[in-house]
Enzyme design. Sequence first.
Site, PDB file in Angstrom:
ATOM      1  N   CYS A 150       0.831  -1.211   0.000  1.00  0.00           N
ATOM      2  CA  CYS A 150       0.000   0.000   0.000  1.00  0.00           C
ATOM      3  C   CYS A 150       0.860   1.252   0.000  1.00  0.00           C
ATOM      4  CB  CYS A 150      -0.956   0.018   1.170  1.00  0.00           C
ATOM      5  SG  CYS A 150      -0.690  -1.162   2.430  1.00  0.00           S
ATOM      6  N   HIS A 177       2.669   5.092  10.159  1.00  0.00           N
ATOM      7  CA  HIS A 177       1.926   3.896   9.792  1.00  0.00           C
ATOM      8  C   HIS A 177       1.167   3.337  10.989  1.00  0.00           C
ATOM      9  CE1 HIS A 177       1.360  -0.179   8.394  1.00  0.00           C
ATOM     10  NE2 HIS A 177       2.050   0.024   7.288  1.00  0.00           N
TER      11      HIS A 177
END
Length: 390
Positions: A150, A177
């Site tokens: 991603c 993240h």
Amino acid sequence: MPTNLGINGFGRIGRLVCRAALDNPDSTVVAVNDPFLNIDYAAYQFKYDSVHGAYPGDVTVEGDCLVVNGTKIKFFACRDPAEIPWGEVGAETVCESTGVFTTIEKASAHIKGGTKRVIISAPSADAPMYVMGVNHTTYTDATVLSNASCTTNCLAPVAKVIHDKFGIVEGLMTTIHAGTANQLVVDGPAKGGKDWRAGRCALNNLIPASTGAAKAVGKVIPELNGKLTGMAVRVPTPDVSLVDLTIRTEKACSGDEIKAALKEAADGDLKGVLGYTDDKIVSQDMLHDVRSSIVDGEACITLNPNFHKDGCDLWVLAHFGTGICRGRGSILHTISTSLPNPDISFRVCRVATLAKWNEPWGFPFLGFAVDNKKTRSKSYPHRNDMNFWT
């Protein structure tokens, strides 16, 4: 006729691929394989999602099939991919989303079960890698391919726009993240034993981690191979991440020029893949967004004409827009380009929508960039640092 998909691994990504495929009239799911779930538990996990909410439809079990809004999905529980009878249910393409079978050799085992092609929903050491909006049109006839990560799906479209317009000499990326499955909610032995910091409590720590996402951009944009690298910082949020990119450009340019180029791409060739906003957004504003990355113009700065952090605060919804939706996009695109007379309407926007549903990511860590004495050298005359929601 819709494309028949099989999904191996009904974890976060697999379940979101399933949601995305069922939401798209050009695709459907005919089978799912997961040896670690019984069918009732699989139905429960598909129906309820802590990040994206309950599935807006009927989810039931009939014998050995999941039934989603009337669509029957055969449920298998095979440990060996070669033993999954994809051919019996007509699954012409398989999404390999276990995170285990990520090489060509391992993923090719699905072909023995009767499928025609395999798309790995993760980076691969040797399979060709494709990112929607960047190099997907170069696909020819590979039977096993990777949809990358991603973060790579978030970073690559922006890197392509900037490199094509201004040239990228070198760059450093940090992705802020959200927590991932390999982390622990209380301190304990790290899974796998190698990353000790991953064994620390994910609920109250910012945890530095390694990532190959920036280097992987060089695989989909060969001209940038060896020019980008980066790291991750895991944060205690459930979804949405920020990619912070600091670059040095070949051509001198203003921050407004970079932002204008990105906005033009977001409204043009990369519409549905890349987004742009000047709104004062925060991470949860991007939840469920269907695009691979959203440029946060308000969060970008420029130090000098060759060193920027502007136009490049990127938001990415983990595996929702970039993983699952883009994964579904890759599936439909590879099929449409490999069939002699494809009857498939490939829609990037729809495809990207559901992919972000199942991967937890972070929040905007604005202004974070490499900024120390080592980087303030002649080789880094300016700071081209860019933040993107993923």
